[in-house]
Design an enzyme around this catalytic site. Structure first.
Site, mmCIF file in Angstrom:
data_model
loop_
_atom_site.group_PDB
_atom_site.id
_atom_site.type_symbol
_atom_site.label_atom_id
_atom_site.label_comp_id
_atom_site.label_asym_id
_atom_site.label_seq_id
_atom_site.Cartn_x
_atom_site.Cartn_y
_atom_site.Cartn_z
ATOM 1 C CG ASP A 63 -9.731 35.253 -32.118
ATOM 2 O OD1 ASP A 63 -9.093 36.154 -31.515
ATOM 3 O OD2 ASP A 63 -9.201 34.220 -32.548
ATOM 4 C CG ASN A 90 -10.556 41.475 -18.087
ATOM 5 O OD1 ASN A 90 -9.762 41.456 -17.147
ATOM 6 N ND2 ASN A 90 -11.308 40.430 -18.420
ATOM 7 C CE1 TYR A 155 0.031 38.324 -18.807
ATOM 8 C CE2 TYR A 155 1.533 38.731 -16.980
ATOM 9 C CZ TYR A 155 0.262 38.756 -17.516
ATOM 10 O OH TYR A 155 -0.787 39.232 -16.743
ATOM 11 N N GLY A 156 5.441 39.743 -19.688
ATOM 12 C CA GLY A 156 5.828 41.016 -19.076
ATOM 13 C C GLY A 156 6.040 42.102 -20.112
ATOM 14 C CB ALA A 157 7.648 42.092 -23.448
ATOM 15 C CE LYS A 159 -1.552 41.738 -19.230
ATOM 16 N NZ LYS A 159 -2.937 42.208 -19.502
#
Length: 275
Positions: A63, A90, A155-157, A159
């Site tokens: 982890d 990834n 999530y967008g922040a 990435k």
């Protein structure tokens, strides 16, 4: 883990997921040696067994949000006779939810997994990568890191931050032999997509790619030899450019879709689903 001439040693995080699984097969088919990282030991062992010349690959269950487990992975990389040539960040988690429905733990999980872990692992492996004449780093981002999409704010922040990190690091290492790549897929067809996410994409007419298509683009970056960034999908590439130049147009378009987005986000929340 015998190394053949011309083969690279690749650390692939999130190897047992959809994109990771496809990437592992694409890289193994080209003769590269893989360190397959994930949290599900059984899934990793099954993946390893399915690869050509499976004895050439290693499984590392960890982890990466746990600093001690991450350091154990780094020690494993250092112990290899030929070190590591390529790091592919990834591993990632998605979160489809309205901001009001995301608690601190969920925020922390997304930001740690998608942003802080790649940053820390890259830092820790830089000395090892710098010893390789074919060193490369590939960060897997997302189109949502460039288009602020409702329902994917956290999530967008994460990435978006990964893209900024990759861009700065590419320049920081520009006078070294390490190539630094960024790949931003659009929606990807994997088993991790919840019914609500699948329904949202169908209702909005969003197109998606297979994990194999993402893997092909990632391998193309690796084999390209020069640092690069690549965005997948049309019209997503156009939307990213429009969003950068005329964000108010994208604002208007997405606000009109909010009733649909809200309906599926609430469905996801009621079902207790996390992606």
């Amino acid at each position: 883990m015998d190394r053949k001439s011309g083969a690279l040693t690749v650390l692939l995080t999130g190897a047992s997921g959809g994109i990771g699984h496809a990437l592992a097969h694409s890289l193994a088919a080209r003769g590269h040696h893989l360190l397959l990282q994930g949290r599900n030991t059984l899934a990793l062992d099954q993946l390893r067994a399915s690869l050509p010349e499976s004895h050439r690959h290693l499984v590392v269950s960890a982890d990466l949000r746990d600093p001690q487990q991450r350091q154990e992975l780094v020690r494993t990389c250092r112990s290899l006779p030929n070190g590591v040539d390529v790091l592919i960040n990834n591993a990632g988690v998605a979160r489809f939810a309205l901001l009001a429905d995301i608690d601190d733990a969920a925020m922390r999980s997304v930001l740690e997994t998608n942003l802080l872990v790649p940053m820390a692992l890259t830092r820790d492996l830089l000395p090892l990568l710098q010893r390789s004449r074919q060193a490369a780093l590939i960060n897997i981002g997302s189109a949502f890191g460039h288009i602020g999409h409702p329902g994917f704010s956290i999530y967008g922040a994460s990435k978006s931050g990964l893209h900024s990190f990759t861009e700065a690091l590419r320049r920081e290492l520009g006078d070294s032999q390490i190539t630094v790549h960024y790949l931003a897929p659009r929606a990807v067809d994997t088993s991790l997509n919840t019914d609500a996410v699948v329904g949202l994409n169908r209702a909005l007419g969003n197109r998606s790619d297979s994990p194999q298509q993402v893997a092909e683009q990632c391998v193309a970056l690796l084999e390209g030899g020069r640092s690069a960034r690549r965005f997948m999908g049309w019209p997503e590439r156009l939307f990213i450019k429009v969003n950068a130049l005329l964000p108010s147009l994208v604002d208007s378009a997405l606000v009109k879709k909010m009733p649909v987005i809200r309906r599926f986000a609430e469905q996801n929340h009621l079902n207790g689903e996390t992606s």
